[in-house]
Design an enzyme around this catalytic site. Structure first.
Site, PDB file in Angstrom:
ATOM      1  N   TYR A  28       0.841  -1.208   0.000  1.00  8.77           N
ATOM      2  CA  TYR A  28       0.000   0.000   0.000  1.00  8.77           C
ATOM      3  C   TYR A  28       0.869   1.248   0.000  1.00  8.77           C
ATOM      4  CZ  TYR A  28      -3.951   3.005   1.200  1.00  8.77           C
ATOM      5  OH  TYR A  28      -4.905   3.979   1.199  1.00  8.77           O
ATOM      6  N   ALA A  59      -2.914  -4.782   4.696  1.00 13.58           N
ATOM      7  CA  ALA A  59      -2.433  -5.513   5.870  1.00 13.58           C
ATOM      8  C   ALA A  59      -3.413  -6.573   6.355  1.00 13.58           C
ATOM      9  CB  ALA A  59      -2.116  -4.532   6.997  1.00 13.58           C
ATOM     10  N   GLU A  61      -5.135  -8.497   4.520  1.00 15.58           N
ATOM     11  CA  GLU A  61      -5.058  -9.662   3.637  1.00 15.58           C
ATOM     12  C   GLU A  61      -3.776 -10.463   3.833  1.00 15.58           C
ATOM     13  OE1 GLU A  61      -8.112  -7.123   2.569  1.00 15.58           O
ATOM     14  OE2 GLU A  61      -6.012  -6.516   2.396  1.00 15.58           O
ATOM     15  N   CYS A  83       2.612  -1.872   6.120  1.00 11.88           N
ATOM     16  CA  CYS A  83       2.681  -0.680   6.940  1.00 11.88           C
ATOM     17  C   CYS A  83       1.284  -0.089   7.098  1.00 11.88           C
ATOM     18  CB  CYS A  83       3.610   0.345   6.283  1.00 11.88           C
ATOM     19  SG  CYS A  83       3.751   1.881   7.200  1.00 11.88           S
ATOM     20  N   ILE A  85      -0.322   3.363   8.689  1.00  9.69           N
ATOM     21  CA  ILE A  85      -0.042   4.683   9.242  1.00  9.69           C
ATOM     22  C   ILE A  85      -1.350   5.267   9.771  1.00  9.69           C
ATOM     23  CG2 ILE A  85       0.787   7.017   8.748  1.00  9.69           C
ATOM     24  CD1 ILE A  85       2.548   5.803   6.531  1.00  9.69           C
ATOM     25  N   GLU A  88      -7.163   9.590  10.175  1.00  8.82           N
ATOM     26  CA  GLU A  88      -8.129  10.390  10.939  1.00  8.82           C
ATOM     27  C   GLU A  88      -9.275   9.574  11.507  1.00  8.82           C
ATOM     28  OE1 GLU A  88      -9.386  13.482   8.313  1.00  8.82           O
ATOM     29  OE2 GLU A  88      -7.365  14.296   8.096  1.00  8.82           O
ATOM     30  N   HIS A  91     -10.197   3.304  11.679  1.00  9.24           N
ATOM     31  CA  HIS A  91      -9.817   2.207  10.784  1.00  9.24           C
ATOM     32  C   HIS A  91      -8.398   1.722  11.119  1.00  9.24           C
ATOM     33  CE1 HIS A  91      -9.865  -0.298   7.232  1.00  9.24           C
ATOM     34  NE2 HIS A  91      -8.750   0.271   6.790  1.00  9.24           N
ATOM     35  N   ASN A 115       6.437 -11.232  12.160  1.00  2.96           N
ATOM     36  CA  ASN A 115       5.525 -10.113  11.900  1.00  2.96           C
ATOM     37  C   ASN A 115       6.317  -8.832  11.666  1.00  2.96           C
ATOM     38  OD1 ASN A 115       3.579  -8.135  11.812  1.00  2.96           O
ATOM     39  ND2 ASN A 115       2.598  -8.710  13.730  1.00  2.96           N
TER      40      ASN A 115
END
Length: 180
Positions: A28, A59, A61, A83, A85, A88, A91, A115
């Site tokens: 991503y 992530a 999946e 990753c 991040i 707002e 989620h 991991n």
């Protein structure tokens, strides 16, 4: 600050039989993912392991891909990379918690998983942790997988059980028993 602390690192395990590892990565954030993969591949190759890499959308999946491979293929272990991040919305919390929980459950079910899914507040933190020449969290995840593979091999040989086994030794009928 934790980045300045020294940490103990286990010596790399050695293997007498070939090791095959799947790297499952969520690209991503492509630049960050590429650094994680570079570090993981270098660590695996340094240990003499072969590897394949598969990309998945995100992530969440990654554990699913590892679960499929663990059920349907012949990998000795797995490296989970990606990753997340903080944004707002909540989620972030869902993705971090659920991907981590799923990887932990896979490990508890016998899949040796390292991991390396980063969960960070901002891109700068991710870049610092992912950099193969820096903190190298991808390499660390690969090394964790290798250590778990070594433990699985050490403990994975069949052992005598406790109790009795039907049809025991030589000359015994099917109805006799031997002590295990």
């Amino acid at each position: 600050m934790a980045a300045n602390e020294e940490h103990y690192t286990l010596a790399a395990p050695e293997f007498d039989k070939p090791v095959k590892v799947l790297i499952a990565v969520a690209p991503y954030y492509k630049g960050i993912a590429d650094q994680l993969v570079t570090g993981a591949r270098a660590a695996l190759e340094a240990a003499g392991a072969t590897h394949e890499t598969v990309e998945v959308p995100g992530a969440l999946e990654v554990p699913q891909a590892i679960a499929l491979a663990h059920r349907m293929s012949n990998f000795d272990g797995y490296v989970a990379l990606g990753c997340v991040i903080r944004g707002e919305t909540t989620h972030y919390d869902t993705v971090c918690n659920d991907s981590s929980r799923a990887l932990t459950l896979l490990g508890l079910q016998g899949a040796p998983v390292g991991n390396g899914i980063l969960t960070v507040e901002n891109r700068a933190q991710a870049e610092t942790r992912a950099e193969a020449a820096g903190q190298n969290k991808g390499g660390g995840a690969a090394e964790a997988a290798l250590h778990l593979i070594a433990l699985a091999r050490q403990w994975g040989s069949p052992k005598g059980g406790v109790g009795f086994k039907p049809g025991g030794g030589e000359g015994n009928s099917d109805e006799s028993f031997q002590i295990a």
